[in-house]
Design a protein around this motif. Structure first.
Motif, PDB file in Angstrom:
ATOM      1  N   PHE A 115      -1.452   3.259  -4.600  1.00  0.00           N
ATOM      2  CA  PHE A 115      -1.068   4.418  -5.402  1.00  0.00           C
ATOM      3  C   PHE A 115      -0.660   3.919  -6.785  1.00  0.00           C
ATOM      4  O   PHE A 115       0.297   3.151  -6.919  1.00  0.00           O
ATOM      5  CB  PHE A 115       0.077   5.170  -4.721  1.00  0.00           C
ATOM      6  N   GLU A 152      -6.726  11.705  -4.031  1.00  0.00           N
ATOM      7  CA  GLU A 152      -6.003  11.766  -2.771  1.00  0.00           C
ATOM      8  C   GLU A 152      -6.543  10.656  -1.877  1.00  0.00           C
ATOM      9  O   GLU A 152      -7.682  10.200  -2.068  1.00  0.00           O
ATOM     10  CB  GLU A 152      -6.192  13.119  -2.083  1.00  0.00           C
ATOM     11  N   PRO A 153      -5.754  10.200  -0.913  1.00  0.00           N
ATOM     12  CA  PRO A 153      -6.259   9.137  -0.029  1.00  0.00           C
ATOM     13  C   PRO A 153      -7.517   9.593   0.705  1.00  0.00           C
ATOM     14  O   PRO A 153      -7.644  10.754   1.107  1.00  0.00           O
ATOM     15  CB  PRO A 153      -5.099   8.923   0.955  1.00  0.00           C
ATOM     16  N   ASP A 178     -10.144   9.936   3.807  1.00  0.00           N
ATOM     17  CA  ASP A 178      -9.807  10.307   5.176  1.00  0.00           C
ATOM     18  C   ASP A 178     -10.368   9.338   6.209  1.00  0.00           C
ATOM     19  O   ASP A 178     -10.527   9.683   7.382  1.00  0.00           O
ATOM     20  CB  ASP A 178     -10.276  11.734   5.477  1.00  0.00           C
ATOM     21  N   VAL A 201      -5.490   5.339  -5.367  1.00  0.00           N
ATOM     22  CA  VAL A 201      -5.182   6.758  -5.499  1.00  0.00           C
ATOM     23  C   VAL A 201      -4.380   6.970  -6.785  1.00  0.00           C
ATOM     24  O   VAL A 201      -3.285   6.408  -6.932  1.00  0.00           O
ATOM     25  CB  VAL A 201      -4.379   7.270  -4.292  1.00  0.00           C
ATOM     26  N   ASP A 221       5.067  11.159  -6.587  1.00  0.00           N
ATOM     27  CA  ASP A 221       4.005  11.894  -5.893  1.00  0.00           C
ATOM     28  C   ASP A 221       3.425  11.090  -4.732  1.00  0.00           C
ATOM     29  O   ASP A 221       2.845  11.664  -3.801  1.00  0.00           O
ATOM     30  CB  ASP A 221       2.877  12.253  -6.865  1.00  0.00           C
ATOM     31  N   ALA A 222       3.562   9.779  -4.785  1.00  0.00           N
ATOM     32  CA  ALA A 222       3.035   8.938  -3.702  1.00  0.00           C
ATOM     33  C   ALA A 222       3.910   8.991  -2.460  1.00  0.00           C
ATOM     34  O   ALA A 222       3.429   8.762  -1.341  1.00  0.00           O
ATOM     35  CB  ALA A 222       2.907   7.493  -4.181  1.00  0.00           C
ATOM     36  N   LYS A 234       5.080  11.366  -0.800  1.00  0.00           N
ATOM     37  CA  LYS A 234       4.706  12.362   0.208  1.00  0.00           C
ATOM     38  C   LYS A 234       3.672  11.839   1.204  1.00  0.00           C
ATOM     39  O   LYS A 234       3.468  12.437   2.274  1.00  0.00           O
ATOM     40  CB  LYS A 234       4.188  13.635  -0.465  1.00  0.00           C
ATOM     41  N   TYR A 235       3.016  10.738   0.858  1.00  0.00           N
ATOM     42  CA  TYR A 235       2.019  10.179   1.766  1.00  0.00           C
ATOM     43  C   TYR A 235       2.622   9.156   2.743  1.00  0.00           C
ATOM     44  O   TYR A 235       1.911   8.618   3.599  1.00  0.00           O
ATOM     45  CB  TYR A 235       0.896   9.511   0.972  1.00  0.00           C
ATOM     46  N   ASN A 239       4.602   7.900   5.937  1.00  0.00           N
ATOM     47  CA  ASN A 239       4.928   8.437   7.261  1.00  0.00           C
ATOM     48  C   ASN A 239       5.325   7.301   8.196  1.00  0.00           C
ATOM     49  O   ASN A 239       5.432   6.147   7.770  1.00  0.00           O
ATOM     50  CB  ASN A 239       3.741   9.238   7.830  1.00  0.00           C
ATOM     51  N   THR A 260       3.489   4.001   8.229  1.00  0.00           N
ATOM     52  CA  THR A 260       3.472   3.155   7.037  1.00  0.00           C
ATOM     53  C   THR A 260       4.363   1.947   7.289  1.00  0.00           C
ATOM     54  O   THR A 260       5.577   2.084   7.415  1.00  0.00           O
ATOM     55  CB  THR A 260       3.986   3.909   5.803  1.00  0.00           C
TER      56      THR A 260
END
Length: 478
Positions: free
Chosen positions: A318, A385-386, A388, A399, A406-407, A409-410, A412, A415
């Motif tokens: 990112f 966006e990443p 899929d 990305v 903003d990164a 939010k990706y 989880n 990670t």
């Protein structure tokens, strides 16, 4: 190689077709070619004996062989094992590398270097640091530690030797070294289920140990076998609490989901789940040409960790900046990845599914930027966006983001490692990354090395391995 040999019609030997993968059961090498299997990535045949399930299980009526061996002696033995692994005269390990190169997707030099590098973990200072970080009082591994509470009630606590089944991954031979060491440090009884990509390294380590002392309690506490994951003739029998306390699971989602169904009262899962690692690159990378070169080089190092086969290898980068800036970063990142790929000797092309995904993006110039080709020599995809799919085999997905905020939010729970640049902004993001589920933040370029004794996948594994036993002894003076 002790391989199974195909025969021509006239009885003459043909080329070696199937490599032999012996077992090691509680101090004994077991050879045979009763079962023929296929390796996961290359589809190469290898032969194993039939598993003697009785020999694979240590009766609960017998205390673990390592229970009363001092921790200092355990560590000394592991250190000597590391020295033997690194000895170029160690024929066992040279033979192991020869065999592994038949079934593993990584080049020989990478495989050999990984095994030698992993053996450096068998160092007295490193092993002791691992123990001290996992246990507030390491004396609990050697005996019953007296305790008393504020009411005067007395007790004794011991980190009792567990019975562990380790389901090993196939992406790195280093996990076998570390798993054996950790199983010995907690003085456990250990059964290692090897992977089809590497049904050799674990046995080679245990054979090296047996050459040092075939009767040592560590040797008697270790077994290594192979069966195909999900085999209903093996797993429902072995995965029972009357035989084992913990399943230590490594692998992809399907492998972990398969293990979950055996978990129940008395049998717990310590899971090193499938993980994805990323990079976060701030706008400071564009302050100068030197900064941009540095950021691209550091990012490429994280992408190419174990040729992007390891969980810590970065797959998504990112980058904070305009499209023009991010394209400049992507171009330089591709150059560095291609250079590292060429130096590694790993020239395997991308698989067909990944190849088709990348080629489709190459035709969509308005939405994606693509540097390189899906030929296994390195490719970078720039997107908003990443993607899929799972970037692998020297594939990086850059990305573009307006802000590193903003990164976040990706992020989880899958990670694992976040490589970060510039370094002085890391404290601003670590709480938010942890809240999202990430487990580790490092300087960009340092995804591979780690601080000795730190948690792995958000846990102190050794602390979870042991069976914590308490002896309550009443009230003082009563």
């Amino acid at each position: 190689m002790n391989s199974v040999i195909e025969r021509n019609k006239d009885g003459a030997s043909a080329v070696e077709a199937t490599v032999s993968a012996p077992f090691f059961l509680r101090g004994k090498l077991v050879e045979g070619s009763d079962q023929i299997h296929k390796s996961r990535d290359l589809g190469v045949s290898f032969a194993t004996p039939t598993i003697d399930l009785n020999a694979a299980v240590h009766p609960r009526t017998e205390v673990p062989p390592l229970l009363n061996v001092p921790l200092s002696e355990v560590i000394d033995f592991l250190v000597e094992t590391g020295e033997r692994i690194r000895d170029p005269k160690n024929a066992i390990f040279q033979d192991c590398i020869d065999r592994m190169c038949r079934t593993h997707i990584l080049p020989r030099d990478v495989v050999a270097n990984q095994a030698m590098y992993a053996s450096l973990y068998l160092d007295k200072r490193k092993l002791m640091a691992e123990v001290e970080q996992n246990f507030p009082d390491p004396a609990a591994l050697d005996g019953w530690v007296p305790k008393s509470d504020f009411t005067g009630r007395k007790s004794f606590v011991r980190a009792f030797a567990p019975r562990l089944i380790h389901v090993l991954p196939g992406n790195s031979p280093g996990v076998a070294v570390k798993s054996i060491a950790q199983g010995a440090l907690v003085k456990g009884i250990n059964l290692f289920k090897m992977s089809s990509s590497d049904p050799f390294t674990t046995v080679a380590i245990l054979r090296t140990m047996a050459e040092i002392d075939p009767e040592h309690p560590i040797v008697k506490s270790m077994s290594a076998v192979y069966w195909r994951g999900g085999d209903t003739t093996v797993e429902p029998i072995l995965f029972r609490p009357q035989y084992f306390d913990r399943i230590v699971g490594w692998g992809g989602g399907d492998a972990i989901n398969n293990l979950v169904k055996y978990v129940g009262p008395g049998l717990q899962l310590v899971s090193f789940d499938p993980k994805t690692s990323i990079s976060m690159v701030g706008k400071e990378a564009f302050d100068s040409e030197e900064a941009l070169d540095l950021a691209a080089d550091l990012a490429s190092n994280d992408v190419m960790t174990l040729n992007q086969e390891a969980c810590v290898a970065s797959r998504f980068q990112f980058v904070e900046g305009t499209q023009e800036q991010v394209d400049r970063f992507s171009e330089r990142l591709h150059k560095r990845i291609a250079e590292r790929a060429a130096a590694s000797g790993d020239v395997r092309a991308c698989d067909m599914e990944l190849k088709e995904q990348i080629e489709m993006m190459m035709m969509m110039d308005d939405d994606y930027g693509v540097w390189g080709k899906p030929d296994g020599k390195g490719v970078v995809i720039r997107s908003d966006e990443p993607v899929d799919f799972h970037p692998i085999n020297k594939t990086a997905n850059v990305v573009r983001v307006d802000s590193l905020d903003d990164a976040v939010k990706y992020i989880n729970v899958a990670t694992q490692t976040v490589g970060f640049y510039p370094f002085d902004r890391m404290p601003d993001y670590r709480d938010r990354l942890a809240s999202g589920g990430a487990q580790r933040i490092v300087h960009l370029g340092e995804a591979g090395p780690s601080t000795i004794g730190n948690p792995h996948d958000a846990m102190y594994a050794l602390h979870r391995f042991v069976h914590w036993m308490v002896h309550e002894d009443g009230v003082a003076g009563a």
